[in-house]
Design a protein around this motif. Structure first.
Motif, PDB file in Angstrom:
ATOM      1  N   THR A  73       0.747  -1.250  -0.127  1.00  0.00           N
ATOM      2  CA  THR A  73      -0.051   0.116  -0.026  1.00  0.00           C
ATOM      3  C   THR A  73       0.879   1.169   0.176  1.00  0.00           C
ATOM      4  O   THR A  73       0.199   2.317   0.209  1.00  0.00           O
ATOM      5  CB  THR A  73      -0.931  -0.058   1.294  1.00  0.00           C
ATOM      6  N   ASN A  74       2.144   1.212  -0.238  1.00  0.00           N
ATOM      7  CA  ASN A  74       2.941   2.308  -0.312  1.00  0.00           C
ATOM      8  C   ASN A  74       3.815   2.001  -1.463  1.00  0.00           C
ATOM      9  O   ASN A  74       3.774   1.076  -2.043  1.00  0.00           O
ATOM     10  CB  ASN A  74       3.975   2.529   0.827  1.00  0.00           C
ATOM     11  N   ALA A  75       4.620   3.249  -1.891  1.00  0.00           N
ATOM     12  CA  ALA A  75       5.196   3.038  -3.164  1.00  0.00           C
ATOM     13  C   ALA A  75       6.516   2.477  -3.262  1.00  0.00           C
ATOM     14  O   ALA A  75       7.143   2.503  -4.144  1.00  0.00           O
ATOM     15  CB  ALA A  75       5.302   4.567  -3.868  1.00  0.00           C
ATOM     16  N   ASP A  76       7.018   2.164  -1.926  1.00  0.00           N
ATOM     17  CA  ASP A  76       8.260   1.548  -1.783  1.00  0.00           C
ATOM     18  C   ASP A  76       8.499   0.163  -1.620  1.00  0.00           C
ATOM     19  O   ASP A  76       9.467  -0.339  -1.120  1.00  0.00           O
ATOM     20  CB  ASP A  76       9.114   2.316  -0.811  1.00  0.00           C
ATOM     21  N   CYS A  77       7.388  -0.600  -1.547  1.00  0.00           N
ATOM     22  CA  CYS A  77       7.380  -2.175  -1.240  1.00  0.00           C
ATOM     23  C   CYS A  77       8.001  -2.441   0.044  1.00  0.00           C
ATOM     24  O   CYS A  77       8.789  -3.303   0.260  1.00  0.00           O
ATOM     25  CB  CYS A  77       8.317  -2.768  -2.474  1.00  0.00           C
ATOM     26  N   VAL A  78       7.579  -1.609   0.917  1.00  0.00           N
ATOM     27  CA  VAL A  78       7.847  -1.923   2.322  1.00  0.00           C
ATOM     28  C   VAL A  78       6.458  -2.200   2.981  1.00  0.00           C
ATOM     29  O   VAL A  78       5.813  -1.542   2.894  1.00  0.00           O
ATOM     30  CB  VAL A  78       8.698  -0.807   3.095  1.00  0.00           C
ATOM     31  N   TRP A 112      -3.304  -0.528  -3.712  1.00  0.00           N
ATOM     32  CA  TRP A 112      -2.021  -0.751  -3.837  1.00  0.00           C
ATOM     33  C   TRP A 112      -1.188   0.136  -4.622  1.00  0.00           C
ATOM     34  O   TRP A 112      -1.588   0.155  -5.640  1.00  0.00           O
ATOM     35  CB  TRP A 112      -1.765  -2.187  -4.158  1.00  0.00           C
ATOM     36  N   LEU A 113      -0.151   0.546  -4.156  1.00  0.00           N
ATOM     37  CA  LEU A 113       0.691   1.326  -4.926  1.00  0.00           C
ATOM     38  C   LEU A 113       2.076   0.893  -5.459  1.00  0.00           C
ATOM     39  O   LEU A 113       2.791   1.530  -6.203  1.00  0.00           O
ATOM     40  CB  LEU A 113       1.157   2.583  -3.860  1.00  0.00           C
ATOM     41  N   SER A 114       2.469  -0.272  -5.124  1.00  0.00           N
ATOM     42  CA  SER A 114       3.755  -1.019  -5.566  1.00  0.00           C
ATOM     43  C   SER A 114       3.508  -2.433  -5.413  1.00  0.00           C
ATOM     44  O   SER A 114       2.611  -3.039  -4.630  1.00  0.00           O
ATOM     45  CB  SER A 114       5.000  -0.355  -4.815  1.00  0.00           C
TER      46      SER A 114
END
Length: 122
Positions: A73-78, A112-114
């Motif tokens: 759900t964030n752009a950095d796959c964390v 989902w961003l990423s």
């Protein structure tokens, strides 16, 4: 009349092409997602072992690749702490999506961003 020499060369080329595809650094196939604006986006053979952003965000995702993926759900796959970036939805930090599987939109979910292609799952 078929020239056997040309048939043999053609068969050899097909074998080499298939062997090269098996050693590829990409997840052969397509990842298809629907944005919050209901636009369908198709990604062809994404790279393995890299974080990929989902421009516009994704609500529903269809994994037609040969690899499993994890959606974030964030752009950095964390992973994010439970509840953050999820509008209060606990336990929704990421989602594991197997190969040849789909996940549909759930009301109240954050997009989902990423995503990350999980190596070695083909």
């Amino acid at each position: 009349m078929i020239c056997r020499r040309h048939v043999g060369r053609g068969a050899g080329a097909v074998v080499l092409l298939l062997a090269a595809a098996g050693c590829s650094d990409s997840a052969m196939g397509q990842l298809v997602y629907t944005t919050p604006a209901k636009r369908k986006v198709a990604i062809q053979s994404p790279a393995v072992e890299a974080c990929h952003r989902l421009p516009g965000g994704a609500y529903s995702v269809d994994n037609y690749t040969l690899y499993d993926i994890r959606l974030y759900t964030n752009a950095d796959c964390v992973l994010t702490p439970a509840g953050q970036d999820q509008r209060g939805q606990i336990g929704g930090e990421s989602f594991y999506l197997a190969t040849q599987a789909s996940v549909a939109f759930t009301p109240g979910q954050s997009p989902w961003l990423s995503y990350y292609v999980i190596p070695g799952t083909s």
